[in-house]
Write a protein that holds these residues in place. Structure first.
Motif, PDB file in Angstrom:
ATOM      1  N   GLN A   1       0.801  -1.176  -0.106  1.00 24.08           N
ATOM      2  CA  GLN A   1      -0.007  -0.151  -0.060  1.00 24.08           C
ATOM      3  C   GLN A   1       0.932   1.232   0.105  1.00 24.08           C
ATOM      4  O   GLN A   1       1.453   1.785   1.020  1.00 24.08           O
ATOM      5  N   TRP A   2       1.044   1.749  -1.223  1.00 25.92           N
ATOM      6  CA  TRP A   2       1.708   3.128  -1.109  1.00 25.92           C
ATOM      7  C   TRP A   2       0.879   4.329  -0.891  1.00 25.92           C
ATOM      8  O   TRP A   2      -0.254   4.482  -1.392  1.00 25.92           O
ATOM      9  N   GLU A   3       1.616   5.264  -0.352  1.00 28.44           N
ATOM     10  CA  GLU A   3       1.097   6.463   0.079  1.00 28.44           C
ATOM     11  C   GLU A   3       1.858   7.633  -0.287  1.00 28.44           C
ATOM     12  O   GLU A   3       3.110   7.568  -0.141  1.00 28.44           O
ATOM     13  N   PRO A   4       1.379   8.824  -0.526  1.00 27.20           N
ATOM     14  CA  PRO A   4       2.276   9.946  -1.052  1.00 27.20           C
ATOM     15  C   PRO A   4       3.124  10.481   0.005  1.00 27.20           C
ATOM     16  O   PRO A   4       4.248  10.892  -0.163  1.00 27.20           O
ATOM     17  N   ARG A   5       2.579  10.277   1.186  1.00 33.88           N
ATOM     18  CA  ARG A   5       3.712  10.686   2.571  1.00 33.88           C
ATOM     19  C   ARG A   5       4.765   9.958   2.598  1.00 33.88           C
ATOM     20  O   ARG A   5       5.684  10.269   3.402  1.00 33.88           O
ATOM     21  N   TYR A   6       5.026   8.773   1.926  1.00 32.10           N
ATOM     22  CA  TYR A   6       6.251   8.034   1.836  1.00 32.10           C
ATOM     23  C   TYR A   6       7.110   8.697   1.179  1.00 32.10           C
ATOM     24  O   TYR A   6       8.433   8.292   1.123  1.00 32.10           O
ATOM     25  N   GLU A   7       6.920   9.230   0.197  1.00 29.57           N
ATOM     26  CA  GLU A   7       7.709   9.753  -0.804  1.00 29.57           C
ATOM     27  C   GLU A   7       8.933  10.684  -0.473  1.00 29.57           C
ATOM     28  O   GLU A   7      10.032  10.497  -1.216  1.00 29.57           O
ATOM     29  N   PRO A   8       8.971  11.587   0.442  1.00 32.40           N
ATOM     30  CA  PRO A   8      10.149  12.140   0.840  1.00 32.40           C
ATOM     31  C   PRO A   8      11.466  11.249   1.181  1.00 32.40           C
ATOM     32  O   PRO A   8      12.469  11.563   0.951  1.00 32.40           O
ATOM     33  N   TRP A   9      11.185  10.007   1.589  1.00 32.76           N
ATOM     34  CA  TRP A   9      12.087   9.097   2.288  1.00 32.76           C
ATOM     35  C   TRP A   9      12.572   8.411   0.985  1.00 32.76           C
ATOM     36  O   TRP A   9      13.761   7.938   0.928  1.00 32.76           O
ATOM     37  N   VAL A  10      11.815   8.298  -0.049  1.00 32.11           N
ATOM     38  CA  VAL A  10      12.361   7.834  -1.354  1.00 32.11           C
ATOM     39  C   VAL A  10      13.171   8.944  -1.901  1.00 32.11           C
ATOM     40  O   VAL A  10      14.534   8.638  -2.472  1.00 32.11           O
ATOM     41  N   THR A  11      12.752  10.017  -2.038  1.00 27.75           N
ATOM     42  CA  THR A  11      13.852  11.146  -2.328  1.00 27.75           C
ATOM     43  C   THR A  11      15.005  11.091  -1.646  1.00 27.75           C
ATOM     44  O   THR A  11      16.436  11.438  -2.276  1.00 27.75           O
ATOM     45  N   MET A  12      14.951  11.110  -0.280  1.00 32.19           N
ATOM     46  CA  MET A  12      16.172  11.165   0.466  1.00 32.19           C
ATOM     47  C   MET A  12      17.174  10.133  -0.061  1.00 32.19           C
ATOM     48  O   MET A  12      18.219  10.456  -0.271  1.00 32.19           O
ATOM     49  N   LEU A  13      16.751   8.736  -0.224  1.00 32.92           N
ATOM     50  CA  LEU A  13      17.721   7.699  -0.517  1.00 32.92           C
ATOM     51  C   LEU A  13      18.108   7.848  -1.963  1.00 32.92           C
ATOM     52  O   LEU A  13      19.208   7.743  -2.216  1.00 32.92           O
ATOM     53  N   ALA A  14      17.125   8.084  -2.731  1.00 32.48           N
ATOM     54  CA  ALA A  14      17.535   8.342  -4.173  1.00 32.48           C
ATOM     55  C   ALA A  14      18.653   9.322  -4.309  1.00 32.48           C
ATOM     56  O   ALA A  14      19.440   9.233  -5.169  1.00 32.48           O
TER      57      ALA A  14
ATOM     58  N   MET B   1       6.132   3.483  10.182  1.00 32.44           N
ATOM     59  CA  MET B   1       5.810   4.579   9.305  1.00 32.44           C
ATOM     60  C   MET B   1       4.448   4.526   8.665  1.00 32.44           C
ATOM     61  O   MET B   1       3.785   5.282   8.297  1.00 32.44           O
ATOM     62  N   SER B   2       4.000   3.089   8.589  1.00 31.92           N
ATOM     63  CA  SER B   2       2.834   2.641   8.069  1.00 31.92           C
ATOM     64  C   SER B   2       1.662   3.280   8.794  1.00 31.92           C
ATOM     65  O   SER B   2       0.492   3.966   8.493  1.00 31.92           O
TER      66      SER B   2
END
Length: 336
Positions: A212-225, A319-320
């Motif tokens: 279950q993906w939610e937009p609020r997780y996106e900053p942590w993807v941006t951080m790692l990428a 986080m979920s």
């Protein structure tokens, strides 16, 4: 900072009228996550280890009304001190002083080119930081790889730990013994150089967030990428490779019966994490990462351990469902 990143990610998905937007450029960050803002002031612990000067970044958040206890939060492999933001706020509001370090090789801390990464070494580094801060018997909260580190810390310094909290820790099984083939550091390095925001998002959706993906997780993807794609990406990838080698070659599961501090296990039941699982034969792969079984086995192996299960959550329950997780965490930390 996080709101800006999230807004950019959402803008990249669509424009008014349903017209697709051009892909937005992925932000990049320095080898010590320069350019990515944390939600609390970052402090630095300068020390010497293995004959080289290093710096460990950490957060030190003090409560308005102290209860006299300290919680030390140990992040996982693809996480940083900043990803504990919700827990830091909840614990601080409950009266805890909260320390959240970035381990050497991770996030805003040093990326040494030559370093013998072991859980003992990371535990010693953390112990030195806490000694510098005058913290003697904290509650250790470790998630994922941080759970392995917390277990090693409790084995090394049993009298210096008030309580151990393991949140979906890895290391609950010995992957090599179960059939995961050996992997060289060079192979891990080549894999890490290929990490992208898309691959991070896909893996985290399937493993961390139970599909279950939610937009609020996106900053942590941006951080790692952004860290893995930044100007220091080779140094980041090399340390990451060394850390993967540490994880797969130092299983802690055999030492669970020796843990002598009160322990709370908090396990998202939809977790399926197993490092190197994708390299294993299909008949082996299906037997790995069964957290409903692994959590119960760990609770039986660790003397006096208590188990809290989250039926609908994956590898990152904090986080979920931060509200539900934080309530269970604070309740578990308050129990005798």
């Amino acid at each position: 900072m996080l709101r800006t990143v999230l807004a950019s990610a959402l803008l990249a998905l669509a424009l008014p009228g349903g017209v697709s937007a051009e892909p937005q450029p992925q932000p990049t960050y320095g080898p010590e996550l320069e350019g990515f803002a944390y939600p609390f002031p970052v402090e630095r612990f300068l020390f010497t280890s293995q004959r080289q000067p290093l710096q460990m970044a950490y957060l030190d958040v003090r409560p308005a009304t102290p209860n006299g206890r300290t919680a030390v939060l140990l992040h996982g492999k693809n996480f940083c001190a900043a990803t504990w933001e919700s827990q830091i706020r909840a614990l601080s509001a409950a009266g805890y002083r909260v320390i959240a370090p970035d381990q050497i090789g991770f996030c805003k801390s040093s990326k040494p080119a030559a370093y013998q990464f072991t859980f003992r070494q990371l535990a010693e580094n953390t112990h030195a930081l806490l000694a510098k801060l005058g913290i003697e018997r904290p509650v250790l909260v470790g998630h994922s790889t941080g759970g392995m580190l917390a277990a090693h810390y409790a084995l090394l310094y049993p009298k210096a730990v008030e309580q151990l909290v393991l949140v979906n820790p890895i290391g609950l099984e010995d992957w090599a013994a179960k059939g995961v083939p050996p992997t060289s550091v060079e192979h891990w390095y080549e894999r890490e150089l290929k990490v992208t925001a898309e691959s991070i998002r896909a893996y985290e959706t399937a493993t961390y967030y139970a599909g279950q993906w939610e937009p609020r997780y996106e900053p942590w993807v941006t951080m790692l990428a952004g860290l893995n794609g930044g100007p220091g990406k080779e140094a980041v990838a090399w340390d990451s490779a060394l850390l993967y080698d540490m994880i797969v070659t130092e299983p802690v599961v055999y030492r669970f019966p020796q843990i002598a501090v009160p322990t709370l296990l908090m396990i998202g039941q939809k977790d399926n994490t197993a490092i190197g699982k994708d390299l294993a034969p299909p008949e082996v792969r299906g037997r790995l990462g069964n957290y409903p079984e692994l959590g119960k086995a760990a609770a039986q192996a660790i003397p006096g351990a208590r188990l809290v299960e989250f039926p609908a959550l994956g590898h990152a329950p904090q986080m979920s469902d931060p509200e539900g997780f934080n309530a269970a965490l604070i309740k578990g930390m308050s129990a005798p």
